[in-house]
Design a protein around this motif. Structure first.
Motif, mmCIF file in Angstrom:
data_model
loop_
_atom_site.group_PDB
_atom_site.id
_atom_site.type_symbol
_atom_site.label_atom_id
_atom_site.label_comp_id
_atom_site.label_asym_id
_atom_site.label_seq_id
_atom_site.Cartn_x
_atom_site.Cartn_y
_atom_site.Cartn_z
ATOM 1 N N ARG A 181 9.950 14.020 3.744
ATOM 2 C CA ARG A 181 10.458 14.543 2.482
ATOM 3 C C ARG A 181 9.294 15.067 1.656
ATOM 4 O O ARG A 181 8.267 14.391 1.517
ATOM 5 C CB ARG A 181 11.180 13.447 1.692
ATOM 6 N N HIS A 182 9.470 16.257 1.103
ATOM 7 C CA HIS A 182 8.429 16.867 0.275
ATOM 8 C C HIS A 182 9.025 17.327 -1.045
ATOM 9 O O HIS A 182 10.058 18.009 -1.072
ATOM 10 C CB HIS A 182 7.795 18.044 0.989
ATOM 11 N N ASP A 183 8.383 16.938 -2.149
ATOM 12 C CA ASP A 183 8.805 17.367 -3.479
ATOM 13 C C ASP A 183 7.901 18.489 -3.981
ATOM 14 O O ASP A 183 6.702 18.508 -3.675
ATOM 15 C CB ASP A 183 8.740 16.196 -4.463
ATOM 16 N N PHE A 184 8.472 19.393 -4.749
ATOM 17 C CA PHE A 184 7.643 20.443 -5.368
ATOM 18 C C PHE A 184 8.137 20.735 -6.771
ATOM 19 O O PHE A 184 9.189 20.247 -7.170
ATOM 20 C CB PHE A 184 7.630 21.716 -4.510
ATOM 21 N N SER A 216 1.160 11.332 0.186
ATOM 22 C CA SER A 216 0.640 11.801 -1.093
ATOM 23 C C SER A 216 1.703 11.493 -2.131
ATOM 24 O O SER A 216 2.730 10.872 -1.817
ATOM 25 C CB SER A 216 0.344 13.307 -1.052
ATOM 26 N N LYS A 217 1.506 11.940 -3.358
ATOM 27 C CA LYS A 217 2.504 11.717 -4.403
ATOM 28 C C LYS A 217 3.772 12.528 -4.148
ATOM 29 O O LYS A 217 4.830 12.186 -4.675
ATOM 30 C CB LYS A 217 1.927 12.078 -5.778
ATOM 31 N N ARG A 218 3.659 13.572 -3.324
ATOM 32 C CA ARG A 218 4.799 14.456 -3.135
ATOM 33 C C ARG A 218 5.351 14.483 -1.715
ATOM 34 O O ARG A 218 6.417 15.040 -1.486
ATOM 35 C CB ARG A 218 4.433 15.886 -3.562
ATOM 36 N N THR A 219 4.654 13.884 -0.760
ATOM 37 C CA THR A 219 5.089 13.932 0.638
ATOM 38 C C THR A 219 5.238 12.526 1.197
ATOM 39 O O THR A 219 4.331 11.702 1.074
ATOM 40 C CB THR A 219 4.082 14.728 1.494
ATOM 41 N N ARG A 220 6.381 12.281 1.819
ATOM 42 C CA ARG A 220 6.699 10.941 2.309
ATOM 43 C C ARG A 220 7.336 11.031 3.690
ATOM 44 O O ARG A 220 8.234 11.847 3.932
ATOM 45 C CB ARG A 220 7.661 10.265 1.333
ATOM 46 N N GLY A 225 0.833 -1.185 0.000
ATOM 47 C CA GLY A 225 0.000 0.000 0.000
ATOM 48 C C GLY A 225 0.868 1.235 0.000
ATOM 49 O O GLY A 225 1.807 1.362 -0.794
ATOM 50 N N PRO A 226 0.620 2.178 0.923
ATOM 51 C CA PRO A 226 1.439 3.389 0.979
ATOM 52 C C PRO A 226 2.811 3.156 1.609
ATOM 53 O O PRO A 226 3.667 4.034 1.565
ATOM 54 C CB PRO A 226 0.607 4.346 1.841
ATOM 55 N N TRP A 227 3.023 1.970 2.170
ATOM 56 C CA TRP A 227 4.296 1.653 2.806
ATOM 57 C C TRP A 227 5.291 1.073 1.808
ATOM 58 O O TRP A 227 4.925 0.428 0.839
ATOM 59 C CB TRP A 227 4.099 0.639 3.932
ATOM 60 N N ASP A 228 6.590 1.316 2.077
ATOM 61 C CA ASP A 228 7.649 0.680 1.304
ATOM 62 C C ASP A 228 8.763 0.327 2.290
ATOM 63 O O ASP A 228 9.388 1.210 2.887
ATOM 64 C CB ASP A 228 8.173 1.621 0.215
ATOM 65 N N PHE A 229 8.981 -0.979 2.483
ATOM 66 C CA PHE A 229 9.994 -1.459 3.418
ATOM 67 C C PHE A 229 11.258 -1.863 2.653
ATOM 68 O O PHE A 229 11.177 -2.395 1.546
ATOM 69 C CB PHE A 229 9.464 -2.664 4.207
ATOM 70 N N SER A 230 12.409 -1.629 3.261
ATOM 71 C CA SER A 230 13.664 -1.965 2.593
ATOM 72 C C SER A 230 14.673 -2.530 3.585
ATOM 73 O O SER A 230 14.715 -2.135 4.750
ATOM 74 C CB SER A 230 14.254 -0.723 1.913
ATOM 75 N N VAL A 231 15.487 -3.468 3.088
ATOM 76 C CA VAL A 231 16.582 -4.038 3.863
ATOM 77 C C VAL A 231 17.768 -4.214 2.915
ATOM 78 O O VAL A 231 17.585 -4.520 1.733
ATOM 79 C CB VAL A 231 16.186 -5.392 4.499
ATOM 80 N N ALA A 232 18.986 -4.001 3.415
ATOM 81 C CA ALA A 232 20.161 -4.101 2.543
ATOM 82 C C ALA A 232 21.404 -4.461 3.346
ATOM 83 O O ALA A 232 21.502 -4.167 4.545
ATOM 84 C CB ALA A 232 20.387 -2.788 1.806
#
Length: 331
Positions: free
Chosen positions: A328-331, A295-299, A260-267
């Protein structure tokens, strides 16, 4: 992101864009027993905070003029270190023959190295390569580890060519002139070959940072691959570096699992070096993290990095721990 266009600019466009990234956490780095944890509000841990401009002009006949200017910002204190367009500063042309860029830009080698960490904590400051590839030029808390110095991802005075796509294959070459008189020469030359089709993104890359002082000349080779399985993504790479008598060999592997809106990462990353054939350094890093897209721009994000380095005798000489939560916010 803002795009400017109009009747007078019917065949042109200029985009103003940026990214603001701030986090709260702590960083501990240095020799075991003496390293201290420092609380910090930091800018750009997930991705560098930045401000940029880019644009195109249709020249007709399938050819366009392009430009891009991009510089780093510090969200934590509102400064820009005497703002410069030090991330990207190029002008060029693109057409059926490919794309030519002139100015400061990522090297062609960096395109391939980026693949290796694309799923290794999003190529962020939390990537385990920040520990595994640490060296005298980017030591762990001031402790020089003993690896060959890592590559320069960007070059000034650069001529860069990117080929068209031929059935998924592209090639790139870049050459950065040092613009210095003899006897010391510091050119940066890089090549890549890349294949992208379906979920696969893979290829080799090579970079040479020339210097007529033999002990300072650096050569880098990488083999990288990433694959998107849909339910998860993986990336990895094998990297080799030579600097005089020092030879370093390392690898990195990572995975992303969106939910969903989550993204998990391991490295995980590991690197080993020899100096004149004798073991000189070993280092490893492990990272865990997650982002949440509001949103598409805020994480929102949270991540943790841990690892250490040993000398040739197997004695631990440096350690690092980094954790933070941020937005983080993109504009």
């Amino acid at each position: 992101m803002a795009t400017l266009s109009g009747a007078a600019l019917a065949q042109s466009s200029v985009t103003i864009y940026g990214r603001l990234d701030a986090s709260v956490g702590a960083n501990k780095a240095g020799a075991p027993g003496t390293a201290r944890s420092v609380s910090q509000l930091e800018s750009g841990l997930l991705t560098t905070s930045r401000l940029g401009f880019r644009g195109t002009e249709d020249l007709g006949g399938g050819m366009s003029a392009i430009f891009q200017l991009e510089g780093a910002l510090n969200v934590d204190n509102g400064t820009a270190n005497g703002f410069r367009f030090d991330r990207v500063s190029i002008v060029g042309l693109q057409a059926g023959f490919g794309t030519v860029k002139l100015g400061r830009h990522d090297t062609s080698f960096d395109d391939i190295r980026d693949i290796t960490v694309s799923s290794a904590l999003w190529d962020s400051e939390f990537s385990p390569t920040k520990i595994a590839y640490a060296n005298g030029g980017a030591a762990i808390g001031g402790v020089a580890v003993g690896h060959a110095a890592d590559y320069s991802s960007r070059a000034d005075n650069q001529i860069r060519y990117e080929s068209p796509n031929f059935g998924g294959f592209t090639a790139g070459v870049s050459y950065g002139l040092d613009e210095q008189a003899a006897p010391i020469k510091r050119d940066v030359t890089a090549f890549n070959l890349r294949y992208r089709a379906g979920g696969l993104d893979a290829g080799p890359g090579y970079q040479e940072q020339d210097n007529e002082v033999a002990a300072s000349k650096r050569e880098y080779t990488t083999l990288a691959a990433a694959y998107n399985f849909g339910a998860f993504r993986v990336s990895g790479g094998y990297n080799m570096a030579e600097q005089g008598a020092i030879e370093s060999d390392g690898f990195v592997i990572g995975a992303n699992m969106p939910m969903g809106p989550w993204d998990f990462s391991v490295a995980y990353a590991y690197n080993k070096s020899e100096n004149a054939g004798v073991d000189s350094a070993k280092s490893k890093g492990l990272s865990l993290g997650a982002t949440y897209s509001m949103s598409k721009r805020t994480r929102l994000y949270a991540a943790y990095l841990t690892g250490d380095a040993e000398n040739g005798a197997g004695t631990e000489i440096a350690e690092r721990r980094l954790y933070a939560v941020g937005v983080r916010h993109d504009f």
